[in-house]
Design an enzyme around this catalytic site. Structure first.
Site, PDB file in Angstrom:
ATOM      1  CE1 TYR A  54      -3.128  -2.931   0.235  1.00  0.00           C
ATOM      2  CE2 TYR A  54      -3.564  -2.392   2.514  1.00  0.00           C
ATOM      3  CZ  TYR A  54      -3.799  -3.174   1.410  1.00  0.00           C
ATOM      4  OH  TYR A  54      -4.715  -4.203   1.482  1.00  0.00           O
ATOM      5  CD1 TRP A 204     -10.271  -8.088   0.495  1.00  0.00           C
ATOM      6  CD2 TRP A 204     -10.758  -6.371  -0.850  1.00  0.00           C
ATOM      7  NE1 TRP A 204     -10.056  -8.509  -0.797  1.00  0.00           N
ATOM      8  CE2 TRP A 204     -10.335  -7.471  -1.642  1.00  0.00           C
ATOM      9  CE3 TRP A 204     -11.107  -5.174  -1.486  1.00  0.00           C
ATOM     10  CZ2 TRP A 204     -10.262  -7.409  -3.037  1.00  0.00           C
ATOM     11  CZ3 TRP A 204     -11.034  -5.116  -2.876  1.00  0.00           C
ATOM     12  CH2 TRP A 204     -10.618  -6.210  -3.633  1.00  0.00           C
ATOM     13  CB  THR A 285     -11.184  10.228   2.800  1.00  0.00           C
ATOM     14  OG1 THR A 285     -12.598  10.459   2.648  1.00  0.00           O
ATOM     15  CG2 THR A 285     -10.742   9.183   1.779  1.00  0.00           C
TER      16      THR A 285
END
Length: 331
Positions: A54, A204, A285
């Site tokens: 990542y 996920w 976010t």
């Protein structure tokens, strides 16, 4: 927050796992990433999932800094190995060399001496499984990881890995597949095999990349700032941004409203309804997204609601077990 055992192991993890794929080191600045981690901790999330690939190590670094100062015994940190981390021919895969070098690099970036779970990020067709599992056993026996897991392995691959893990006296406890009310490919084969072997799913994309939040509307452009509008990361959701899918997702609204939930909370509750799911990975976010997602914890959907969701999404859901390792739905 509520907690579940990871498969039939003794490890207890939070039902929602905070994951930092795409976000940390990539989609959001570090201050925002740290704020999201703090929101997860405040909400009772104790389990954090990342991977070396990542943002090419940056995500692990950000997570390590964000968790610094936390009581280490009070949290569970998961990471993964497989994807290329350099240009060298041995900087990838599940060879003994790459696994043993990668765990040390991950621990350095994460600022810890061990991870609770070390996962094979994909199946390696070029390395003998015996070599891979022996390397994982060496990692566990060295105290650098407590448990072993896999990601996007088929049922047959999971069975083979579990058999070797047992011989090597280590615990293969988890599978990390994509799973949502739209992407159900694990149900036919992976889940039955995992139940038999005592392996739990850490899933996920439980919101199908945000599509199951209801923010994408049929006939409209993706909202500004969303993953679907991002030129770099939009490819991960573009397969779902079709009117036939989005129209049916919007029809989840009244069902969610009757239960006092948002579409996202309803979709997370649907995933957690599966008894083989140990946890669902959420990303964010903004801290507010974490706070909203946590409201799905503890929601038990009535059987008739669960059935209604399945019937509504059946025409657009992907269920073929052959799609287990497909990287991009419907693309």
């Amino acid at each position: 927050m509520e907690f579940r055992h990871l498969g039939r192991s003794g490890l207890v993890i939070s039902e929602l796992v905070y994951g930092n794929w795409i976000t940390h080191g990539g989609q959001v600045e570090e201050d925002a990433a740290v704020a999201c981690v703090n929101a997860a901790l405040d909400a009772g999330i104790t389990t954090f999932d990342t991977a070396d690939v990542y943002a090419q190590g940056k995500a692990e670094e950000v997570l390590g800094r964000a968790l610094k100062g936390q009581r280490r015994d009070g949290i569970e940190v998961f990471t993964k190995v497989y994807w290329p981390m350099g240009k060298g021919k041995n900087d990838r895969g599940l060879s003994a060399k790459h696994i043993k070098e990668s765990i040390d690099n991950s621990l350095t970036r994460l600022q810890t001496d061990r991870v609770e779970l070390y996962q094979a990020h994909r199946w390696d067709v070029e390395t003998p499984l015996e070599e891979t599992m022996q390397a994982f056993a060496d990692v566990v026996h060295a105290g650098k990881a407590h448990y072993i897991g896999v990601s996007e392995w088929t049922a047959d691959q999971i069975r083979a890995g579990a058999e070797l893990a047992k011989e090597l006296k280590i615990q293969l406890v988890s599978s990390q597949p994509q799973y949502s009310a739209l992407w159900r490919v694990i149900e036919a084969e992976v889940v039955p095999a995992s139940e038999e072997l005592g392996i739990g799913q850490i899933v996920w994309s439980p919101l199908a990349g945000g599509v199951l939040s209801g923010k994408y509307k049929p006939g409209q452009a993706a909202p500004a700032g969303s993953r679907g509008a991002d030129p770099q990361f939009g490819r991960f959701v573009e397969g779902w941004l079709k009117d036939d899918v989005l129209e049916r997702v919007q029809q989840l609204g009244p069902i969610a409203e009757e239960l006092g939930l948002t579409i996202a909370q309803l979709s997370l509750a649907w995933v957690l309804q599966n008894s083989n799911v140990s946890a669902a990975i959420i990303g964010a976010t903004r801290p507010e997204q974490v706070e909203e997602n946590v409201k799905a914890v503890g929601v038990k959907l009535p059987e008739e609601v669960y059935t209604k969701i399945n019937e509504l999404l059946a025409p657009v859901a992907i269920t073929d077990p052959k799609e287990t390792t497909a990287p991009n739905p419907r693309a």
